[in-house]
Design an enzyme around this catalytic site. Sequence first.
Site, PDB file in Angstrom:
ATOM      1  N   CYS A 413       0.840  -1.195   0.000  1.00 53.61           N
ATOM      2  CA  CYS A 413       0.000   0.000   0.000  1.00 53.61           C
ATOM      3  C   CYS A 413       0.883   1.256   0.000  1.00 53.61           C
ATOM      4  O   CYS A 413       1.523   1.555  -0.997  1.00 53.61           O
ATOM      5  CB  CYS A 413      -0.974  -0.038   1.178  1.00 53.61           C
ATOM      6  N   HIS A 545      -3.402  -5.271   0.159  1.00 47.96           N
ATOM      7  CA  HIS A 545      -2.835  -5.768   1.422  1.00 47.96           C
ATOM      8  C   HIS A 545      -2.795  -7.300   1.407  1.00 47.96           C
ATOM      9  O   HIS A 545      -3.737  -7.954   1.860  1.00 47.96           O
ATOM     10  CB  HIS A 545      -3.668  -5.279   2.603  1.00 47.96           C
ATOM     11  N   GLU A 547      -1.318  -9.334   3.239  1.00 54.06           N
ATOM     12  CA  GLU A 547      -1.267  -9.955   4.562  1.00 54.06           C
ATOM     13  C   GLU A 547      -2.636 -10.404   5.052  1.00 54.06           C
ATOM     14  O   GLU A 547      -2.737 -11.287   5.924  1.00 54.06           O
ATOM     15  CB  GLU A 547      -0.639  -9.005   5.589  1.00 54.06           C
TER      16      GLU A 547
END
Length: 589
Positions: A413, A545, A547
Site C-alpha cells: 500500500c 494488502h 497480509e
Amino acid sequence: MGSNAKQTKYIIVSGGVISGIGKGIIASSTGLLLKTLGLNVTSIKIDPYLNIDAGTLSPLDHGEVFVLDDGGEVDLDLGNYERYLSVKLTRDNNITTGKIYREVIDKERRGDYLGKTVQVVPHITNAIQDWVERVGNVSTSEDGRAPDVCIVELGGTVGDIESAPFIEAMRQFQFRVGHDNFCLIHVSLVPVVGAVGEQKTKPTQASVRDLRGLGLSPDILACRSAIPFEEGIREKLSMFCQVSPKQVFSVHDCESLYHVPILLRQQGIIDVLTERLKLNELKLSPEVRSEGESLWVQWSEFARRRARDLDVVNIAVVGKYTYLTDSYISVVKALEHAGLNVNRKVKISWVEASDLEEFSMHKDPLKYHEAWQHMCAADGILVPGGFGERGVEGKVLASKWAREHNTPYLGICLGMQVAVIDFARNVCGMTNAHSTEFREACEHPVVVFMPEIDRTTMGGTMRLGSRPTKFQDTEFARNSKAKKLYGGVEEVHERHRHRYEVNPEVVKELESKGLKFVGRDAETGERMEILELENHPYFVGAQYHPEYLTRPLNPSPVFLGLLLAASGQLDTYLSGGEIAKDVDTKLKM
C-alpha cells in the site's frame, strides 16, 4: 429456527478479570479443533464499542484494522478466525453496539414497533439474538457447507457496562437455541503473585460469580497463566466455580500461539465439547472426517516446525506504529507463515520510520544510528501500509536503501507508493516528486487521490475489499517473480484499503527506467496494483494488502517471495527446485 432442518450449535467465549488475555486465540483454537473433527465452523466477534466499525479507530488504540472480502473494516480478532479456520467472513460477522443500535433506531423511525416504547430489553437484546442466529447459519467456508458450529466471542469483560446488553442477550439466547446447542467458555486469569510465585484463583472465582449473577453458567473454564496449574489449583477452581475438574483447562504460556490448540487437545477439550454439544449425533461423511484428520496432522507439523531451532532470517519492518506491534499483527503473521513454510525463523527488527530521517532533525541521535544499524543488518526490508505524513520520508529512504543495495524489499500500500516516490526522485530526476496526500500542490504528483472517493466522511469511504488484479501481457510481466509466485495465473483477488494510487500519467516514464507495473486492476487497467523492479533480487510493491489473506498452511505469495529471497532460495524455488528441508519432512509447496 423456522424451516432450517439443522440447528447450528453455538459456543460463546466470554472473558473475566481483565481484557486482552487471549479470548480470540482460545476461540480460534477451539474452532480449529472442531474443524479437525470434520465440522464446519464459522465465527462472530462482538465488540461493545459504539463505533459502527473499526475503520476510524487508531491502530495505537485498538490494534490493526482488519479488512474482509466485502470491504468490512473489523476487529483484528476476525483475522485470527480467518487464519485458523480458513473461512472468509463478512462485515456481519463483526457486531458492534453501534450497528445494533443503528438497526433498532432505523426500525423505530420506520414505525416497525407500532408505537411501542423501544427499550434495551427486549428490543436491543432481541436484535442481538436475531443477528447472531442469522449470521450463525450463513456459510463462510470454501465448500459452501452450512455451519455446524458458530463461535461467538464477547469482547470486553463480564461486568462492563458496555457488555451488559450482550450478556443479557446471550442469557436469553441459551433458551432460544436449547441446552444441547449452547456452550459457554469463560476465559479468566489465574495470576502468579508473591515471591514464591503462587497461583491465585480468587480473581477467577469472582469473575465466575459475576457471570452467574447475570444468568450464565460456564461449561468450560479456560484459565490463562504464565505457568501450568500447580497441584490442587484445578480442583480448587472446580469446587468454587461449580464445574467438573475435566472442564477446567490450563492455558499457560507456551512455545507459540500455534501450540494453543495442541495444549487444549491434550487436556481433553474435544471430549468435553463432544459430550456437552452432542457432536457425535452430527452425521459427517468419511471424506469430511478424513479431511479433518489431515488438517490436524498438517497443523501439528506446522507448530512443531515453529518450535524447532531453525535458521534465522532478519526482516526490518519500517512503520509508524512500531511501538504497538498489534498494529501490524497480520503482517507479523504473514511473515511467520511464510518463514515456517520455507523452514526459517523470522526475526523482526522494528524500525520507526521517522528515526531514519535526517540526523539533524533528531533529538535522539542514538535512535537514528540504531535504526540504520537495523537496516544495514537486515536480510529483507518490508514497508507496510499506513496513513498520515509522519515517517513518510523515512519510508522513502528505506525503499531507496533496498533498491540501491539489492536488499529484498516488499512494499505494501503506502510501502508501494513510497517506492514510486523514491524511484521518481532518484532515478527519473523528478526531484520534487511526492504524494498529494502529503503535498497537495507538489511539482511532480506521482501518487494522487482516487477520483471517485468521497472526501466528506472518514468511515468506509476508501477503496475497500477484494478486487481483481490482472497481470499484464508484456514479456517482463509474464516472467515476473510476482506472477510466478502466484502460480502463473492471469488474475488474482486481493483485499484493498486505500484512498491514493499511483498517478497513471507518470507510469510510462517510470517503466522506461525499469520500474515495471506488472499488475493492474482488472476493471480499468489504469490502477497500478503490483510493481517490480528490473535487475533486482526481489523488489516488489503491492497496492493491496496481501497480509489479509495469509494462512498458516498457505502463506501469501509475495511474503513467501520476500522470505525466499531473504534466505537465498528464491531462484531455486522459481526454477522448480527444492527449497530448505526440515530434518524429517519434505516441504510441500
